[in-house]
Write a protein that holds these residues in place. Sequence first.
Motif, PDB file in Angstrom:
ATOM      1  N   THR B 271       6.156 -12.084  -8.179  1.00  0.00           N
ATOM      2  CA  THR B 271       6.677 -12.394  -6.721  1.00  0.00           C
ATOM      3  C   THR B 271       7.322 -10.877  -6.330  1.00  0.00           C
ATOM      4  OG1 THR B 271       8.805 -13.332  -7.752  1.00  0.00           O
ATOM      5  CG2 THR B 271       7.065 -14.791  -7.168  1.00  0.00           C
ATOM      6  N   PRO B 274       5.023  -4.477  -6.911  1.00  0.00           N
ATOM      7  CA  PRO B 274       3.836  -4.454  -6.179  1.00  0.00           C
ATOM      8  C   PRO B 274       2.456  -4.658  -7.181  1.00  0.00           C
ATOM      9  CG  PRO B 274       5.552  -2.284  -6.278  1.00  0.00           C
ATOM     10  CD  PRO B 274       6.113  -3.178  -6.888  1.00  0.00           C
ATOM     11  N   ARG B 277       1.657  -7.988  -5.823  1.00  0.00           N
ATOM     12  CA  ARG B 277       1.143  -8.164  -4.857  1.00  0.00           C
ATOM     13  C   ARG B 277      -0.421  -7.562  -4.805  1.00  0.00           C
ATOM     14  NH1 ARG B 277       4.337  -7.629  -0.115  1.00  0.00           N
ATOM     15  NH2 ARG B 277       6.159  -9.173  -0.705  1.00  0.00           N
ATOM     16  N   TYR B 280      -2.535 -10.578  -6.041  1.00  0.00           N
ATOM     17  CA  TYR B 280      -2.881 -11.622  -4.977  1.00  0.00           C
ATOM     18  C   TYR B 280      -3.951 -10.938  -4.251  1.00  0.00           C
ATOM     19  CZ  TYR B 280       0.693 -14.947  -6.424  1.00  0.00           C
ATOM     20  OH  TYR B 280       1.352 -15.856  -7.348  1.00  0.00           O
ATOM     21  N   ALA B 281      -3.493  -9.617  -3.606  1.00  0.00           N
ATOM     22  CA  ALA B 281      -4.304  -9.030  -2.722  1.00  0.00           C
ATOM     23  C   ALA B 281      -5.888  -9.108  -3.268  1.00  0.00           C
ATOM     24  CB  ALA B 281      -3.958  -7.821  -2.429  1.00  0.00           C
ATOM     25  N   GLY B 284      -7.235 -12.325  -3.098  1.00  0.00           N
ATOM     26  CA  GLY B 284      -7.599 -12.702  -1.564  1.00  0.00           C
ATOM     27  C   GLY B 284      -8.982 -12.073  -1.007  1.00  0.00           C
ATOM     28  N   ASN B 285      -8.744 -10.912  -1.214  1.00  0.00           N
ATOM     29  CA  ASN B 285      -9.925  -9.996  -0.629  1.00  0.00           C
ATOM     30  C   ASN B 285     -10.218  -8.992  -1.407  1.00  0.00           C
ATOM     31  OD1 ASN B 285     -11.996  -8.813   0.825  1.00  0.00           O
ATOM     32  ND2 ASN B 285     -11.323  -9.215   2.770  1.00  0.00           N
ATOM     33  N   ALA B 289      -8.875  -4.974  -0.844  1.00  0.00           N
ATOM     34  CA  ALA B 289      -7.890  -4.629  -1.794  1.00  0.00           C
ATOM     35  C   ALA B 289      -8.274  -3.027  -2.345  1.00  0.00           C
ATOM     36  CB  ALA B 289      -7.587  -5.573  -3.094  1.00  0.00           C
ATOM     37  N   ILE B 294      -6.152  -0.087  -4.049  1.00  0.00           N
ATOM     38  CA  ILE B 294      -5.866  -0.860  -5.281  1.00  0.00           C
ATOM     39  C   ILE B 294      -7.221  -0.900  -6.229  1.00  0.00           C
ATOM     40  CG2 ILE B 294      -5.163  -3.341  -6.215  1.00  0.00           C
ATOM     41  CD1 ILE B 294      -3.826  -3.762  -3.435  1.00  0.00           C
ATOM     42  N   GLY B 350      -9.470 -18.118  -5.243  1.00  0.00           N
ATOM     43  CA  GLY B 350      -8.538 -16.945  -5.325  1.00  0.00           C
ATOM     44  C   GLY B 350      -7.630 -16.565  -4.506  1.00  0.00           C
ATOM     45  N   GLY B 351      -6.541 -15.773  -4.976  1.00  0.00           N
ATOM     46  CA  GLY B 351      -5.511 -15.437  -4.086  1.00  0.00           C
ATOM     47  C   GLY B 351      -4.390 -16.491  -3.886  1.00  0.00           C
ATOM     48  N   VAL B 352      -4.302 -17.692  -4.339  1.00  0.00           N
ATOM     49  CA  VAL B 352      -3.532 -18.695  -4.375  1.00  0.00           C
ATOM     50  C   VAL B 352      -2.913 -19.188  -5.460  1.00  0.00           C
ATOM     51  CG1 VAL B 352      -2.932 -20.845  -3.026  1.00  0.00           C
ATOM     52  CG2 VAL B 352      -4.318 -19.155  -1.787  1.00  0.00           C
TER      53      VAL B 352
END
Lengths: 507, 404
Positions: B271, B274, B277, B280-281, B284-285, B289, B294, B350-352
Amino acid sequence: MENPILEMKSITKEFPGVKALDNVTFSVKKGEIHCLVGENGAGKSTLMKVLSGVHPYGSYTGEIFVEGELQKYNNIRDSENAGIAIIYQELALIPELTIYENIFLGNEISNGVVIDSNETILQSKEILKKVGLDINPETKIKTLGVGQQQLVEIAKALKKEVKILILDEPTAALNENDSENLLELIKELKQQGVTSILISHKLKEVLAIADTVTVLRDGKTVTTLDAKADLVNENVLIKNMVGREIDNIYPERHGIEIGEEVLHLENWRAFAPGLGREILKGLDMSIHEGEIVGIAGLMGSGRTELAKSIFGNPDHYRIEGDVYIRGVKQNFKNPHDAIKAQLAYVTEDRKGNGLVLIQDVKRNISLANLKEIAKSGVIDENEEIVIANRYRSDLNIKTPTIEQKVRNLSGGNQQKVSLGKWLFVNPGLLILDEPTRGIDVGAKYEIYQIMNELVAKGMSIIMISSELPEVLGMSDRIYVMSAGKFTGEMPVEEASQEKIMELAVDY
Amino acid sequence: MGLAEQTELEAKAKTKGLMEILKENVSEYFMFIALIVIMIYFSFTTDGAFISPRNISNLFNQVGYIAVLAVGMTLVIIIRHIDLSVGYLAGCMGAFAAIAMTRWGMSVWVVLPIVLILGVISSLVMASPIAKLGVPAFVSTMAAGLIFRGALLLATMGTGTIVIKDQVFNAIGNGFIPDIMKIPALGNRHILTLLIGAVAIVLNIFTSLRTRRAKIAYKFEVPSFGLFILQMLLMSVVIGYIAWVLSGYNGISWSLVLVILVVAVFQFITTKTPLGRHIYAVGGNPEAAELSGISVQKITFIVFGAMGFLSALSGVMYASRLQSATTTAGLGFETDAIAAAFVGGVSAAGGVGTIVGSIVGALVMMSLNSGMNLMGIDSSIQYIVRGAVLVLAVIFDRITRKNQ
Ligand SMILES: Nc1ncnc2c1ncn2[C@@H]1O[C@H](COP(=O)(O)OP(=O)(O)OP(=O)(O)O)[C@@H](O)[C@H]1O
Ligand SMILES: [Mg+2]
C-alpha cells in the motif's frame, strides 16, 4: 423520408457522480445519415449504448421508439434483433480467429451440432462484397490493417437485416484513404435504405457526409441542424459544441529558439523478433531542443515501431544502428532506461498499453514517476492527490473525482490522462503517437497549446500523426515515412498535403 | 498535539458521512462483517466453546501457516499468475529443516535462514520460465509441485516421519511469548500480552490521527469527527478484546507474532511503496506497466521470490506445529491459500486484491473449519460447506464490484 425511424425521448442516464445524459431528445429520419458531435464526455457514446441495450431498459429514464414502437432492450441481442447494429469506439474482433469466424461469432451456421464452414465462408464472401472488401474470408484478423478490420466489423453488423447502423468514431484510427472508403460505403448503404448514425470528431467528414447533425454538450442536446443548409459550417458546429468560437485551430508559436541536438539516429534498423522481417530500414534522424518534429505516413509504415524501438524497445526487436541522446551514445535495454534518459512516449493505443484501466485517475498519472512523490521509499498519497488534481485542471480532464476508475472515463478524457501521466515525468523529449486521436476540437486546441508551452521551455517533441492538417499545422520539420524508410524530410514551409501524400506512398 | 489544536483543525475539515463511506467500500467491509457473524454463530452453536480463549488461541495457530501462504498467493494472483507448488514446497522445506537438525546436527539458528533462502531460490528457479519465456504459471508451478513432492518423498523415504526434538524449533508452532510478571489482581492473565494490546491501541490512534491531520492540512475530505471517534473506538475494542482473550490462555503465540510481522511488512509494501504500486500496475495492465518503465520480468521474480520465502516459512511453521516432518506435509495447502485469497476479494483477472482481505479470507475459512469441528460435523459436510462459501464469496464480490 418524413416520419422518424428512431425517436429517443427525455433520456436521462446517471453514473455514480456523473449525469452522463440529461433529458436528451434525439430523432433520426428514415434513410438519412445522422451525425452526432460534441466534446469529450458529452455523452455521445453513452447515448448510443442506451440505444443498443448495453445500458439496459430500466437503467435509464426516458423512452425509445423505433418506427413508432416503444422499445425495451435488456441487452445487445434484443437491439440486434430489432435491426440496430452498433460498432464501438474500440474494435471488438478476435485477432486469432479468421474473418468468417469473426463475422459469424455467436451466430454460427451449423446443422445443430457441427459448424458448416463451407456455407459460412460462402455467406461471408457475399457480405464482404457488400462492404467492398475483396479478401479471402479465411484470413486471420491479426494479419489485417486497421482499415480492413473496420470493414470486417461493418460486415459483421450487416450479416443480419440492419435498419439502423451506429458507428462510434469509426474513422478515428483510419488514414485518409481508408476513411474515404468507409464514408463511401456508408453512402452506398444509404442507397440501400440503411439509416446510419455516425459519431465523429472530424468535422470535415461530418459536413461531407451528414444529412443532419445533432450536437450534444454536457449530456444535453444543444441543437439539431440540417447539414446541407448553407449556414452550417465547421465554425457553427464548433461554436455549438464548445460554446465559444475557435478561430485558429493551430495556435501559433513565436520566437522559440532551436537549441542543441537532443536525439540523433544513425542508420537505425529494426527486425521483428524471431525470423526477423526488416521493420525499420536504416533511418537517420535528428531532433533539437525547442523543436516539434512531425512524422507523417500511412498506417503500417513503421512509425509506432520507430517510436517503440527508440523508447527502450519493449517489443524486443533486433536492433542495429546507433541512437545518441545529447551527443551520448545510448543502449537502452528497456523503457525504464529510456525514461531515465528523459524520454517519454504517449502511446497510440491508450487502452491496450497506455493506461491501467482498472485503476483510478490519480494512480495512472503518478505511475511512471512514483519516485517523485515517494519520501524515503514511502509514497506520499496526499502529494499524489495534489499532483493528480493539478493535471486534471491543467488538461481539463472531465471526471467527477480523481478517484474515478479510468475505465469509466470517455475516450478523449482517457487520452488526456495518458498525456498527463507523461507530462508528470517532465521529459526532455516527448514522443506523441497520435496525440489527438478521439479528442474534440476544443481539447485539441488545448493540447496544441500545451505542446507549444513545452517546446518554449526547451522540450523537444516528436509527433506521429495520421492527420495531415495537424502535422502541417504543428510541426517545425516533417519526416515522411513509408514502408520502414524515410522517403522525405522537409521544413514545414516547404511541405504541403500533396507532397506528403506522394512521399507516403513512395516505396 | 493538544485537544484545542485538534478542535481548531476539525473546524476546517471537509467531511463525509457514514453512508458515503460504506457505499464506497462495501466489498471491503463485507467479508469482515461476515467473519464476525460466523464467529458469533459458532459461539452460540458450541455453547461458547468456539470463543473460549483456548480455541481462539488454537485458531490463530492453525491459521498461521495458511495465512502466510495466502499473503504470498495474493501477490501472485494480483500479477495474473497462480502458484500450485506452494504446498509441496512448504512440505519439502519442513522436511529439509528436520533432516538438517536431526541427521546433520545443525543448529536451528543456522537451519532457519538456510531453509528460507532455499525456499526463495527454488521458487525463483521455478519462476524463470514464467518470467523469461512466458510459460504459463499454471504449468510451471504444477510441474515444480510434482518435483517438490518427489523430493519430499525421497527425503522421508525409509524413515517416514522425522521427529524433531529441537525446543526452539518446536516453539515456533507451539510456544508463546514469555511473560514479564504476574499481577495477582488479574489472576493468571498474561501481562505482556495485555501490554502489547494497549500499545497497539495507542499506536493505532496516534497514527490515524496523524494521517487525518495531514489530510485536513491538504484540505481533503475526511470522515466526520464523530465517525472517526467511532472508528477508533471500534478498532480499540477489537484489539483490546483479542488481547484480553489471548491473555487468558498463555498469551500471544510465536505463530501469531510471525503472522502479524508478515502481514505488517507486506501490507506496508503493497500500500505504501512504489514496489507495491508496480505490482498492482503489472497486474492491471502489463504492457502499460512495461512502457511506464516497470520491468514486468523483475516484478514477476520478486513476487515469486516472496512466495518461495513464505512457502518455506509456512513449511517451518507446520513442521514445528507437528514437531515432525511427515510425508503428507503440505498436501492441499495451495487450495487453502488460493481459497483464502479469493474469499478475501482477489480477482483472477489481475490487479485487484489486498493483503488484509486475504487474511480475513483465511480467518473465515479456518473459523469454518474450527467451528464445524467443534460442532462435530462430519468432514464430508465440511468440504461441501467450505466449497459453497468459497463460491458464494466470489459471486458476491463480482456483484458488488459490478455495481460500482
Ligand atoms: N460506465 C461508466 N461509469 C461511470 N461514468 C461513465 C461510464 N460511462 C461513461 N461515463 C461518464 O459519462 C460521461 C459521458 O461519457 P461518453 O463516453 O458518453 O462521452 P463521449 O461523448 O462519447 O466522449 P468521447 O468523445 O471522449 O468519446 C463521461 O463523463 C464519462 O466519464
Ligand atoms: Mg465516446
